[in-house]
Design an enzyme around this catalytic site. Structure first.
Site, PDB file in Angstrom:
ATOM      1  NE  ARG A 151     -69.679  27.744 -40.696  1.00  0.00           N
ATOM      2  CZ  ARG A 151     -68.782  26.977 -39.775  1.00  0.00           C
ATOM      3  NH1 ARG A 151     -67.823  26.690 -40.551  1.00  0.00           N
ATOM      4  NH2 ARG A 151     -68.961  26.665 -38.535  1.00  0.00           N
ATOM      5  CE  LYS A 183     -70.918  31.156 -37.327  1.00  0.00           C
ATOM      6  NZ  LYS A 183     -72.182  30.449 -37.138  1.00  0.00           N
ATOM      7  CG  HIS A 240     -76.157  25.911 -42.742  1.00  0.00           C
ATOM      8  ND1 HIS A 240     -75.633  24.894 -41.707  1.00  0.00           N
ATOM      9  CD2 HIS A 240     -75.127  26.923 -42.851  1.00  0.00           C
ATOM     10  CE1 HIS A 240     -74.811  25.706 -41.145  1.00  0.00           C
ATOM     11  NE2 HIS A 240     -74.444  26.720 -41.820  1.00  0.00           N
ATOM     12  NE  ARG A 298     -71.819  23.580 -41.225  1.00  0.00           N
ATOM     13  CZ  ARG A 298     -70.493  23.556 -40.933  1.00  0.00           C
ATOM     14  NH1 ARG A 298     -69.749  23.073 -41.902  1.00  0.00           N
ATOM     15  NH2 ARG A 298     -70.041  23.901 -39.871  1.00  0.00           N
ATOM     16  CG  HIS A 328     -69.166  22.815 -35.309  1.00  0.00           C
ATOM     17  ND1 HIS A 328     -69.905  21.888 -35.234  1.00  0.00           N
ATOM     18  CD2 HIS A 328     -69.617  23.550 -36.065  1.00  0.00           C
ATOM     19  CE1 HIS A 328     -71.085  22.012 -35.821  1.00  0.00           C
ATOM     20  NE2 HIS A 328     -70.753  23.189 -36.335  1.00  0.00           N
ATOM     21  CE1 TYR A 379     -56.946  14.189 -28.831  1.00  0.00           C
ATOM     22  CE2 TYR A 379     -59.145  14.656 -29.219  1.00  0.00           C
ATOM     23  CZ  TYR A 379     -58.147  13.871 -29.227  1.00  0.00           C
ATOM     24  OH  TYR A 379     -58.258  12.511 -29.597  1.00  0.00           O
TER      25      TYR A 379
END
Length: 408
Positions: free
Chosen positions: A240, A267, A330, A333, A356, A366
């Protein structure tokens, strides 16, 4: 026998509280911890009550006797000094202004929100709301008052900002409810009162040929060396924008080829590791002699004690001919996500590198393993892929290890 300061000083704390009486209901309670607290016992309407008068020596013996005399006079007049004090506290609490409550709420969020999120929340409340509502008692603010402030923001064309400001105000009002400062949240009555926001995806170039053009334009950037390095690292790292510009040298290990971003900067409020390709290490190694004595990898041009401006990358892209409708900081990304998926890398690997949040608990568990070995491999392959695009279409072979749905 009345108390004296000498007697108080001679009294030592014991295993249980020690009570030193001064008469007429006044006594000093010496706690096992060593603290000494003034208390006044009185009877009103057949009920025994106790009033706290402060701690010794902050409240002296003389002052404690004065407070006892005032309390005894109220009791004689049928006034309960304890209830009177409670009512005064409640009145003072109810009289707190929106600005005071907002400041208190912000302070509690300082170490909870990411720095950039905290700065924006503070800006909204202090700059967009407090000049109009900051001095109003929080319990007296009505929905039309708040709506008027929010429509001032809308009038400048800042519709999304108006909605976000309403959300922040709602958080402050709900905090005020929880702490007894008000009874209701006026922002909840404004549902549907603001102009709906049309959400637009951030601009990003994803066509490989155009990505190659962008990379060559970045290589030809004629601005400062620091900004040029930030531009070159943005597509390689695809973090980011706020994380990139706030990078610190203490977080980067060039020997291990990794950048560890602490949780408080992300974030998702979770520490994030970015494997560094040989190309990224080379750029950072060139930059370190220039900014290595600063805390920040990309310090402000005005002072080395602050990071570069939030708009620096977007302004630099505009200088290269890419406006906000074509490419933004941005957008790197989305660029990486799109092409890495097309190259066949497993979505879990890509999503983990993008930091994310997983959508379910199974996937979260996982992902905790971080797939680090595969991510290192992907980041190097990605950097090599970009080099191929930079060389006008000479693209490295796509990743096909196990296919899109493979577990790594």
């Amino acid at each position: 026998m009345p108390l004296s300061d000498a007697k108080i000083r001679r009294t030592k704390a014991g295993a249980t509280p020690v009570r030193l009486s001064d008469g007429d209901g006044l006594y000093l309670l010496v706690q096992p911890s060593g603290s000494a607290l003034w208390r006044f016992d009185y009877i009103l309407q057949g009920r025994r009550n106790t009033l706290s008068l402060g701690a010794y020596p902050e409240v002296s013996l003389t002052l404690a006797r004065q407070r006892r005399a005032e309390a005894r006079a109220k009791v004689a007049a049928g006034i309960d000094p304890s209830r009177e004090r409670q009512a005064a506290r409640e009145a003072a609490t109810q009289a707190m202004t929106f600005g005071e409550v907002a400041d208190e709420w912000l302070e509690r969020q300082r170490h909870v929100l990411a720095p950039i999120t905290f700065e924006k929340a503070s800006w909204m409340l202090k700059t967009l709301v407090s000049p109009w509502l900051g001095k109003r008692p929080v319990a007296e603010i009505e929905p039309p008052e708040l709506l008027q402030v929010l429509r001032q923001i809308e009038a400048r064309g800042k519709h999304e900002t108006a909605h976000r400001t309403k959300q922040r105000c709602g958080q402050v009002f709900r905090y005020a409810i929880a702490t007894g400062r008000t009874q209701r949240d006026p922002s909840s009555d404004l549902r549907g009162a603001l102009t709906p926001v049309r959400h637009q995806h951030r601009a990003a170039i994803t066509d490989p040929a155009r990505v190659g053009e962008l990379l060559r334009a970045i290589d030809a950037f004629e601005g400062t060396f620091v900004v040029g390095c930030a531009l070159k690292l943005a597509p390689l790292l695809f973090v980011r924008p706020g994380e990139l510009r706030r990078a610190e040298w203490s977080e980067i290990d060039l020997g291990q080829a990794e950048w560890r971003i602490p949780a408080e900067k992300t974030k998702m409020r979770e520490a994030h590791l970015v494997p560094l390709s040989t190309q990224a290490v080379a750029i950072l190694a060139l930059l370190k002699p220039l900014t290595g004595t600063s805390r920040y990898v990309f310090p402000s041009i005005r002072t080395r004690h602050q990071v570069m401006s939030e708009n620096t990358i977007n302004v630099a892209l505009k200088r290269l001919g890419y406006d906000a409708s074509q490419m933004c900081g941005h957008g790197f990304r989305a660029l990486a996500s799109t092409l890495l998926n097309e190259m066949g890398w497993a979505p879990d690997i890509i999503e983990r590198q993008l930091a994310h949040a997983p959508r379910n608990k199974v996937r979260a568990a996982y992902n905790r393993a971080q797939h680090l070995a595969e991510r290192r491999k992907m980041m190097q392959a990605w950097a090599d892929f970009l080099d191929g695009l930079r060389r006008k279409g000479e693209v490295v072979p796509q990743h096909r290890s196990g296919g899109r749905d493979a577990d790594h």
